[in-house]
Design a protein around this motif. Sequence first.
Motif, PDB file in Angstrom:
ATOM      1  N   LEU A  54     -38.410 -41.401 -10.549  1.00  0.00           N
ATOM      2  CA  LEU A  54     -37.414 -40.347 -10.434  1.00  0.00           C
ATOM      3  C   LEU A  54     -38.066 -39.024 -10.800  1.00  0.00           C
ATOM      4  CD1 LEU A  54     -34.285 -41.956 -12.122  1.00  0.00           C
ATOM      5  CD2 LEU A  54     -34.883 -41.933  -9.718  1.00  0.00           C
ATOM      6  N   GLU A  55     -37.604 -37.944 -10.166  1.00  0.00           N
ATOM      7  CA  GLU A  55     -38.170 -36.627 -10.430  1.00  0.00           C
ATOM      8  C   GLU A  55     -37.031 -35.642 -10.628  1.00  0.00           C
ATOM      9  OE1 GLU A  55     -42.019 -34.946  -8.532  1.00  0.00           O
ATOM     10  OE2 GLU A  55     -40.333 -34.296  -7.274  1.00  0.00           O
ATOM     11  N   ALA A  56     -37.135 -34.821 -11.691  1.00  0.00           N
ATOM     12  CA  ALA A  56     -36.136 -33.792 -11.974  1.00  0.00           C
ATOM     13  C   ALA A  56     -36.833 -32.657 -12.707  1.00  0.00           C
ATOM     14  CB  ALA A  56     -35.009 -34.358 -12.818  1.00  0.00           C
ATOM     15  N   GLU A  57     -36.183 -31.483 -12.702  1.00  0.00           N
ATOM     16  CA  GLU A  57     -36.745 -30.354 -13.434  1.00  0.00           C
ATOM     17  C   GLU A  57     -36.794 -30.701 -14.917  1.00  0.00           C
ATOM     18  OE1 GLU A  57     -35.572 -25.734 -14.030  1.00  0.00           O
ATOM     19  OE2 GLU A  57     -35.345 -26.561 -12.023  1.00  0.00           O
ATOM     20  N   SER A  58     -35.721 -31.256 -15.433  1.00  0.00           N
ATOM     21  CA  SER A  58     -35.695 -31.826 -16.782  1.00  0.00           C
ATOM     22  C   SER A  58     -34.600 -32.889 -16.768  1.00  0.00           C
ATOM     23  CB  SER A  58     -35.407 -30.752 -17.831  1.00  0.00           C
ATOM     24  OG  SER A  58     -34.124 -30.219 -17.644  1.00  0.00           O
ATOM     25  N   PHE A  59     -34.787 -33.928 -17.533  1.00  0.00           N
ATOM     26  CA  PHE A  59     -33.826 -35.023 -17.545  1.00  0.00           C
ATOM     27  C   PHE A  59     -32.742 -34.720 -18.568  1.00  0.00           C
ATOM     28  CE2 PHE A  59     -37.225 -36.980 -15.247  1.00  0.00           C
ATOM     29  CZ  PHE A  59     -36.576 -37.806 -14.352  1.00  0.00           C
ATOM     30  N   GLU A  60     -31.813 -33.838 -18.145  1.00  0.00           N
ATOM     31  CA  GLU A  60     -30.668 -33.427 -18.953  1.00  0.00           C
ATOM     32  C   GLU A  60     -29.434 -33.424 -18.057  1.00  0.00           C
ATOM     33  OE1 GLU A  60     -31.727 -29.539 -20.255  1.00  0.00           O
ATOM     34  OE2 GLU A  60     -33.288 -30.249 -21.623  1.00  0.00           O
ATOM     35  N   ALA A  61     -28.274 -33.388 -18.669  1.00  0.00           N
ATOM     36  CA  ALA A  61     -27.024 -33.378 -17.903  1.00  0.00           C
ATOM     37  C   ALA A  61     -26.948 -32.136 -17.039  1.00  0.00           C
ATOM     38  CB  ALA A  61     -25.836 -33.435 -18.849  1.00  0.00           C
ATOM     39  N   GLY A  62     -26.506 -32.299 -15.790  1.00  0.00           N
ATOM     40  CA  GLY A  62     -26.322 -31.193 -14.868  1.00  0.00           C
ATOM     41  C   GLY A  62     -27.534 -30.883 -14.005  1.00  0.00           C
ATOM     42  N   ILE A  71     -35.234 -39.536  -6.064  1.00  0.00           N
ATOM     43  CA  ILE A  71     -36.138 -40.685  -6.025  1.00  0.00           C
ATOM     44  C   ILE A  71     -37.325 -40.248  -5.184  1.00  0.00           C
ATOM     45  CG2 ILE A  71     -36.456 -43.065  -5.273  1.00  0.00           C
ATOM     46  CD1 ILE A  71     -33.418 -43.421  -5.533  1.00  0.00           C
ATOM     47  N   VAL A  72     -38.512 -40.425  -5.730  1.00  0.00           N
ATOM     48  CA  VAL A  72     -39.719 -40.014  -5.016  1.00  0.00           C
ATOM     49  C   VAL A  72     -40.213 -41.202  -4.208  1.00  0.00           C
ATOM     50  CG1 VAL A  72     -42.077 -39.188  -5.257  1.00  0.00           C
ATOM     51  CG2 VAL A  72     -40.310 -38.406  -6.836  1.00  0.00           C
ATOM     52  N   SER A  73     -40.331 -40.986  -2.887  1.00  0.00           N
ATOM     53  CA  SER A  73     -40.913 -42.007  -2.018  1.00  0.00           C
ATOM     54  C   SER A  73     -42.171 -41.423  -1.406  1.00  0.00           C
ATOM     55  CB  SER A  73     -39.909 -42.435  -0.944  1.00  0.00           C
ATOM     56  OG  SER A  73     -39.651 -41.364  -0.059  1.00  0.00           O
ATOM     57  N   GLU A  74     -42.834 -42.180  -0.567  1.00  0.00           N
ATOM     58  CA  GLU A  74     -44.090 -41.727   0.019  1.00  0.00           C
ATOM     59  C   GLU A  74     -43.892 -40.478   0.883  1.00  0.00           C
ATOM     60  OE1 GLU A  74     -45.675 -45.013   2.182  1.00  0.00           O
ATOM     61  OE2 GLU A  74     -45.749 -46.280   0.412  1.00  0.00           O
ATOM     62  N   ASP A  75     -42.811 -40.436   1.658  1.00  0.00           N
ATOM     63  CA  ASP A  75     -42.615 -39.364   2.616  1.00  0.00           C
ATOM     64  C   ASP A  75     -41.729 -38.239   2.106  1.00  0.00           C
ATOM     65  OD1 ASP A  75     -44.100 -40.924   4.349  1.00  0.00           O
ATOM     66  OD2 ASP A  75     -42.311 -41.877   5.203  1.00  0.00           O
ATOM     67  N   GLU A  76     -40.700 -38.572   1.327  1.00  0.00           N
ATOM     68  CA  GLU A  76     -39.713 -37.558   0.988  1.00  0.00           C
ATOM     69  C   GLU A  76     -39.066 -37.833  -0.350  1.00  0.00           C
ATOM     70  OE1 GLU A  76     -36.870 -37.836   4.116  1.00  0.00           O
ATOM     71  OE2 GLU A  76     -36.375 -39.900   3.666  1.00  0.00           O
ATOM     72  N   LYS A  77     -38.217 -36.903  -0.759  1.00  0.00           N
ATOM     73  CA  LYS A  77     -37.428 -37.048  -1.973  1.00  0.00           C
ATOM     74  C   LYS A  77     -35.994 -37.354  -1.548  1.00  0.00           C
ATOM     75  CE  LYS A  77     -40.128 -33.783  -4.649  1.00  0.00           C
ATOM     76  NZ  LYS A  77     -40.102 -32.529  -5.409  1.00  0.00           N
ATOM     77  N   ILE A  78     -35.402 -38.374  -2.170  1.00  0.00           N
ATOM     78  CA  ILE A  78     -34.050 -38.813  -1.829  1.00  0.00           C
ATOM     79  C   ILE A  78     -33.165 -38.600  -3.049  1.00  0.00           C
ATOM     80  CG2 ILE A  78     -32.640 -40.757  -1.072  1.00  0.00           C
ATOM     81  CD1 ILE A  78     -35.298 -41.986  -0.008  1.00  0.00           C
ATOM     82  N   ALA A  79     -31.964 -38.034  -2.846  1.00  0.00           N
ATOM     83  CA  ALA A  79     -31.024 -37.845  -3.951  1.00  0.00           C
ATOM     84  C   ALA A  79     -30.617 -39.212  -4.497  1.00  0.00           C
ATOM     85  CB  ALA A  79     -29.801 -37.073  -3.481  1.00  0.00           C
ATOM     86  N   VAL A  80     -30.538 -39.310  -5.831  1.00  0.00           N
ATOM     87  CA  VAL A  80     -30.206 -40.587  -6.474  1.00  0.00           C
ATOM     88  C   VAL A  80     -28.721 -40.882  -6.245  1.00  0.00           C
ATOM     89  CG1 VAL A  80     -30.098 -41.786  -8.686  1.00  0.00           C
ATOM     90  CG2 VAL A  80     -31.986 -40.245  -8.214  1.00  0.00           C
ATOM     91  N   GLU A 107     -40.465 -32.945 -13.904  1.00  0.00           N
ATOM     92  CA  GLU A 107     -40.762 -34.125 -14.720  1.00  0.00           C
ATOM     93  C   GLU A 107     -40.580 -35.374 -13.881  1.00  0.00           C
ATOM     94  OE1 GLU A 107     -38.914 -34.847 -18.569  1.00  0.00           O
ATOM     95  OE2 GLU A 107     -38.540 -32.694 -18.689  1.00  0.00           O
ATOM     96  N   GLN A 108     -41.361 -36.382 -14.199  1.00  0.00           N
ATOM     97  CA  GLN A 108     -41.196 -37.673 -13.526  1.00  0.00           C
ATOM     98  C   GLN A 108     -40.964 -38.751 -14.574  1.00  0.00           C
ATOM     99  OE1 GLN A 108     -44.426 -38.581 -10.876  1.00  0.00           O
ATOM    100  NE2 GLN A 108     -43.628 -37.217  -9.282  1.00  0.00           N
ATOM    101  N   GLN A 109     -40.011 -39.622 -14.275  1.00  0.00           N
ATOM    102  CA  GLN A 109     -39.697 -40.775 -15.133  1.00  0.00           C
ATOM    103  C   GLN A 109     -39.630 -41.999 -14.233  1.00  0.00           C
ATOM    104  OE1 GLN A 109     -38.890 -41.086 -18.501  1.00  0.00           O
ATOM    105  NE2 GLN A 109     -39.221 -38.912 -18.968  1.00  0.00           N
ATOM    106  N   THR A 110     -39.948 -43.153 -14.779  1.00  0.00           N
ATOM    107  CA  THR A 110     -39.862 -44.383 -13.996  1.00  0.00           C
ATOM    108  C   THR A 110     -38.703 -45.227 -14.504  1.00  0.00           C
ATOM    109  OG1 THR A 110     -41.478 -45.430 -15.443  1.00  0.00           O
ATOM    110  CG2 THR A 110     -42.301 -44.476 -13.413  1.00  0.00           C
ATOM    111  N   LEU A 111     -38.090 -45.916 -13.563  1.00  0.00           N
ATOM    112  CA  LEU A 111     -37.004 -46.841 -13.907  1.00  0.00           C
ATOM    113  C   LEU A 111     -37.598 -48.193 -14.273  1.00  0.00           C
ATOM    114  CD1 LEU A 111     -34.387 -46.054 -11.125  1.00  0.00           C
ATOM    115  CD2 LEU A 111     -34.409 -45.241 -13.475  1.00  0.00           C
TER     116      LEU A 111
END
Length: 200
Positions: free
Chosen positions: A33-41, A46-55, A23-27
């Motif tokens: 932001l990208e996560a499998e699902s936006f739930e606790a745990g 953070i999705v950038s042009e080149d890579e994914k960075i841990a929030v 899933e993708q959500q915007t701030l």
Amino acid sequence: MNTNDMISKIKEVVGLSEEVKLEQQTLENGAILEAESFEAGQEVFIVSEDEKIAVPVGEYQMEDGRILVVAEEGLIAEIKAEEEEVEEVEEVEAKEEEEMYATKTELAEVKEMIEEIKAMLEPKEDLSADELGNLMTEELAKHEKTELSEVPEEVQEELNQPAAEPIKANPEVQTKQNFKFANKRKLSTLDRVMNKIINN
């Protein structure tokens, strides 16, 4: 058989044929932001042009009004609704407003204290500093519920005496030394200038 066919057969055998959809959500600031699902745990990136960075750790306002809380880097701790925070802020503001204003009884007490102080100072304006000091110690003794008889007479006499005499400065005597340039020869212009500078 080519490599893609081999990979697909291996995935079928292992059971990895299902692709994970993220899933993708915007701030609020526009970051995605990208996560499998936006739930606790769940892990979040953070999705950038080149890579994914841990929030990084912190609280993030999402476009839909929810607040994403990251307690450990890259892991969602919880997702709060915006209403909870607004209610908390309103409660804090209400408490601050209550603390800011004094009650009528507190104001009355303060006014009484001011009037007592004014009454103490008005008739005593023409007294000397020592007499005023003695009067103030007497008033303080009354308010502290102690009697002046408890204070030894020696101490009272010391308090009534004026402060020690001021110390006078004793400057050191300066001796003037005369220097002479060119004692045994005729003075040049430079010698005369130097004599005036040093000896004056």
